[in-house]
Write a protein that holds these residues in place. Sequence first.
Motif, PDB file in Angstrom:
ATOM      1  N   CYS A  43      82.274  63.355  45.681  1.00  0.00           N
ATOM      2  CA  CYS A  43      81.949  62.174  44.839  1.00  0.00           C
ATOM      3  C   CYS A  43      80.587  62.032  44.917  1.00  0.00           C
ATOM      4  O   CYS A  43      79.578  62.713  46.394  1.00  0.00           O
ATOM      5  N   CYS A 121      84.460  62.332  41.010  1.00  0.00           N
ATOM      6  CA  CYS A 121      84.576  61.001  40.501  1.00  0.00           C
ATOM      7  C   CYS A 121      82.589  60.817  40.972  1.00  0.00           C
ATOM      8  O   CYS A 121      82.148  60.983  41.887  1.00  0.00           O
ATOM      9  N   GLY A 193      86.007  57.668  46.193  1.00  0.00           N
ATOM     10  CA  GLY A 193      87.006  58.467  45.801  1.00  0.00           C
ATOM     11  C   GLY A 193      87.694  58.716  47.659  1.00  0.00           C
ATOM     12  O   GLY A 193      89.168  58.822  47.169  1.00  0.00           O
TER      13      GLY A 193
END
Length: 329
Positions: A43, A121, A193
């Motif tokens: 992420c 993400c 995340g």
Amino acid sequence: MPKPFKILSIDGGGIKGLYSSTIIGHLEDKYKCHISDHFDMICGTSTGGLIALALALKIPAKEISQFYEDFGKTIFPYRTKLGGLIRQTIWFGKYSDKPLRKSLEKIFQNRKIGEVKNLLCIPSYSITDARPWVFKYDHKEKGLERDNNTSCIDVALATSAAPTYFPLCDLDCYNSKQFIDGGVWANNPTMVGVIEALSYFVGSDKEFDSIQVLSISSLNYTAGKPIGMQRKRSFISWKDDLFNTSLIGQSHFTHYMMERLKELNHIKIDYVRIPSEDISAEQQHLVQLDVATNNSINFLKGKGNDRGLIAKKDSQIETFFKHPKKYNL
């Protein structure tokens, strides 16, 4: 046998991404690996999103650090205080995004999200829809085909379009939606995340039974402001502090929430945060989102090396590298 889902999370922070990438470079050296091989999900927000995309493409962290050194001054050309302030307040923003795009082409070329080796993400914010937006690898658990054909360059631009610094990011591949920096709501994307992991990958009826998170801070102010500051402050009085304060405050809040969540959740969550190095009041001018002078670059590298040496000796961090990732795209 326990099966943890491992997440790497990287804060936003403009040119200060050099601090984060330098730390990651130390970990790759220590464990003789691509960081991608040891984390199921990566992420990243803003500059952290750029790093996350590059790591997920198995670009070594040392090359990412070199990207900041080579193109930092191109992306963030020098502005006088007055010149920068005029551009931010009454012009079209402090910087053009054309040099940023050209620089991103050097590192990402024409690669797309579907080519990454990790779940992703990457937070942004859709001005068009007035809501947070997370760019992801289109994993089979969600059954959604949306982002895999999007270029990594476009995602990097969408997550890093900081208001008043860069123009809005227009993406034709999403019907010309417009995006701004994900730092407006998730500068520390750890919770993004974790929620994704709990929604699709971790739990009693899912493949994984626990979560391990390694979260890497940007290099932030650690010296407060003096008492007695002018209370009534215009945008001109706030200047860069307006955006910086929001980013740092959000990162601290997410850190606090993660410390509480790992104690309260019935699913085991191991959470390790690599913090910012201490910054004195006299050094704060070197630690700005957009200051890419030689002195600033050297300072960021030095602080990243200092923290990287500590991280290499940390037994908690070592646990992330004992076994390779388990999730296969």
